[in-house]
Design a protein around this motif. Sequence first.
Motif, PDB file in Angstrom:
ATOM      1  N   SER A 128     -29.992  65.564 115.269  1.00  0.00           N
ATOM      2  CA  SER A 128     -31.431  65.586 114.991  1.00  0.00           C
ATOM      3  C   SER A 128     -32.226  65.109 116.196  1.00  0.00           C
ATOM      4  O   SER A 128     -33.306  65.639 116.492  1.00  0.00           O
ATOM      5  N   SER A 187     -34.895  60.393 109.409  1.00  0.00           N
ATOM      6  CA  SER A 187     -36.135  60.725 108.700  1.00  0.00           C
ATOM      7  C   SER A 187     -37.350  60.528 109.594  1.00  0.00           C
ATOM      8  O   SER A 187     -38.304  61.312 109.548  1.00  0.00           O
ATOM      9  N   LEU A 190     -37.568  63.526 111.756  1.00  0.00           N
ATOM     10  CA  LEU A 190     -38.012  64.703 111.018  1.00  0.00           C
ATOM     11  C   LEU A 190     -39.512  64.663 110.750  1.00  0.00           C
ATOM     12  O   LEU A 190     -40.179  65.701 110.730  1.00  0.00           O
ATOM     13  N   ILE A 191     -40.045  63.465 110.538  1.00  0.00           N
ATOM     14  CA  ILE A 191     -41.473  63.338 110.250  1.00  0.00           C
ATOM     15  C   ILE A 191     -42.304  63.434 111.524  1.00  0.00           C
ATOM     16  O   ILE A 191     -43.333  64.121 111.566  1.00  0.00           O
ATOM     17  N   GLU A 194     -42.012  67.314 113.301  1.00  0.00           N
ATOM     18  CA  GLU A 194     -41.878  68.261 112.194  1.00  0.00           C
ATOM     19  C   GLU A 194     -41.645  69.683 112.686  1.00  0.00           C
ATOM     20  O   GLU A 194     -40.805  70.410 112.152  1.00  0.00           O
ATOM     21  N   THR A 197     -38.087  70.167 114.227  1.00  0.00           N
ATOM     22  CA  THR A 197     -36.946  69.950 113.324  1.00  0.00           C
ATOM     23  C   THR A 197     -37.080  70.736 112.029  1.00  0.00           C
ATOM     24  O   THR A 197     -36.487  70.368 111.017  1.00  0.00           O
ATOM     25  N   THR A 198     -37.840  71.814 112.049  1.00  0.00           N
ATOM     26  CA  THR A 198     -38.015  72.627 110.846  1.00  0.00           C
ATOM     27  C   THR A 198     -36.661  73.112 110.327  1.00  0.00           C
ATOM     28  O   THR A 198     -35.854  73.660 111.074  1.00  0.00           O
ATOM     29  N   TYR A 201     -34.007  69.293 107.338  1.00  0.00           N
ATOM     30  CA  TYR A 201     -33.852  68.464 106.145  1.00  0.00           C
ATOM     31  C   TYR A 201     -32.862  69.101 105.174  1.00  0.00           C
ATOM     32  O   TYR A 201     -31.946  68.445 104.671  1.00  0.00           O
ATOM     33  N   THR A 545     -42.786  69.487 100.964  1.00  0.00           N
ATOM     34  CA  THR A 545     -41.620  68.737 101.427  1.00  0.00           C
ATOM     35  C   THR A 545     -41.980  67.607 102.387  1.00  0.00           C
ATOM     36  O   THR A 545     -41.523  66.474 102.204  1.00  0.00           O
ATOM     37  N   PRO A 546     -42.798  67.835 103.438  1.00  0.00           N
ATOM     38  CA  PRO A 546     -43.113  66.715 104.339  1.00  0.00           C
ATOM     39  C   PRO A 546     -43.791  65.555 103.621  1.00  0.00           C
ATOM     40  O   PRO A 546     -43.493  64.389 103.893  1.00  0.00           O
ATOM     41  N   THR A 550     -42.092  61.927 103.261  1.00  0.00           N
ATOM     42  CA  THR A 550     -42.775  60.739 103.767  1.00  0.00           C
ATOM     43  C   THR A 550     -42.831  59.657 102.698  1.00  0.00           C
ATOM     44  O   THR A 550     -42.578  58.477 102.966  1.00  0.00           O
TER      45      THR A 550
END
Length: 700
Positions: A128, A187, A190-191, A194, A197-198, A201, A545-546, A550
Amino acid sequence: MRAGDRRLRRLPPRPVTRRGAGGILAGAAVLTALVTAVALVGLWHLTQGTSDVGLTDLLRYLAGRRSDARAVTVTEVLLASRLPRLAAGIAVGIALGVAGAMLQSVSRNALASPDTLAVTAGSYFALSAVAAFGLAVPLWASGAVAFVGGLLAAGVVLAIAGGAGSSTTRLILAGSAVAMALQAGTSMLLILFEAETTGLYAWGSGSLTQLNLEASLRALPVIGLGLLAALLLSRRLDVLSLGDDAASTLGIPVTSTRVVVVLCAVLLTAVSVTVAGPMAFVGLGAPVLARLLGGLVGVVHRHHLLIPVSGLLGALIVLLADVGLRALLTPQGAAAIPTGIPTALLGAVMIVVLARRLRDSGPAAQPPQARIGLRSLRRFLLVLAVLGALVAAVVLLGLLAGSLWLRTGDILLWLRGGAPELIARALTDRLPRVGAAVLAGAALALAGTVVQTTVRNPLAEPGLLGITAGAGLGAATVVTTLDGGRLLMIVCAVLVGVATFALIALLAWRRGLAPERFVLVGIGTGYGMSALTTFLLLSANPFDTPTILTWLSGTTYGRSLGDVVPVLIALVLITPLLLGMHRELDLLAIDEDTPRVLGVRLERTRLAVMGVAAVLASISVVAVGVVGFVGLVAPHLARALVGGRHLRTIPAAMLLGGGLVGLADALGRSLIAPAQIPAGLMVAVLGAPYFVWLLWRSRA
């Protein structure tokens, strides 16, 4: 080592000495049966998909009847979708099954696996990070990155747990905590990244979706090399199962063998993560099933058969999970659900089943406050005053910090009603967030204090025991399926959190509530609840999802005063109750016998206290989402500052917990403003190093 750990760690058993034609035929029959089963399930797997190509079309294709109009379609479906998915499932299953068998054998621990040792979490975090920072690397380099990440994670877990021979509970707690910290870091990536890293998740839950056969074909030589190395080490593993002393006497280099085995297991895990993401708990379930099969066919206990049997069972688990998911949800409905979710549920069940085999081990070797001497009243009052001042400073910082930094004079103007609109809007938004962070932190710290006391394990906390995961599942259910309001979310979170605790207590109960068994059952249940939450998240609107991710990472974003009130009410009602029970809590922390001798109804008190902790943890989830480590760090710091008596520990821990989450929230809102880092991730960043140090210090 206590009796309970010896009972649970009785894997692998002593090598079976059965030889001759009977043993060879039995082993060959087992391998043939498993290969046949994998082949049959593989054929079933090829018939599953979103296109209308079915069994009849595949049979015609295999029979060579490719001249009809559908032949091109069948070819495209097979080569572009179904064969790559099947190959990935078999490759990943074999790799994880063999890796899990090696880790369980070298540690002689039934619950050791790439997941419980944080190997998969380390590999996923490394990949990641590469994706988040936009580093373009070829497939082989991705495997190397995953290998390094997994190896470092496993090294940290084994080092802080005291080596591969450490107790089951300690090893699993260490692995779970390190995995939690790595997942928090993932995480955060990923946040914050975004766009870069689409899709990671869903892939991070273990997905067999493949564009072609390239990844599987490149992985096969590495998997073959790892399998060959495992088979070459099989005799050493047989001897190691007799114990380190016996193995050394028989000429086995124990240390070097363990190092090589761990390296091979991490390599196989890294390859599987590169191909399909972290496929949860295949490396736990396959070896356990192989050893259960060994109870019927004794020769399977020998590692030259145990290793390939575990690999084939791993492939069977992955393929059955994939086709079962598609059969249950239809191929279209299962398209967005990773295969790793049903395997995670299987792993959760495995952990619970194995934990229930744990024999009562009597009193803990050392209760949470055993090393903490008494502190004077003067010191207690001084510490309390200092902590109160620090919490007040954190509250002030939380009101001032953000994308728009304010001054203390702005707060005074706002209180008088004379602040400009921009400042008034900022403070109106920040006050509930600060209140939610501080009060939820205090609630989590209070829950962690009584949880550690009740299970007499200084490394336990509501997040590691599955209670907050259950509350998160309840809240996620409201958000994703019921479309309810805040009140319904509060009710569902509390009800599911308390129900999760009740389930854990029921599963862990066997002539009483043994603390170690409760911890392990809680960890397994938490994994299951997290898998169900992920399922709901991925089944919902992908555009949400985001936001949901979060919230699950622990955030105060969008909080109102209505979110703060339930936590405040719970603290006002529960804190005096627990302070009034300080004598019972002090006795619970000693051992099993002392409370009974002094008239404490042990099981009823333990259940009542844990139920109250479940309510506190559940309500905190509504206020700030899922936040870990607070219930671990705050009680330890409190005992170090004011001693082990709960009349003093509880208020100190609450102030520390409130200050920690409040500080994490303020830092998360200001470090990269206008972007924000969820408070739960900041707490993990701050709390994980302390936990690692705590485990390291307590190795003796």
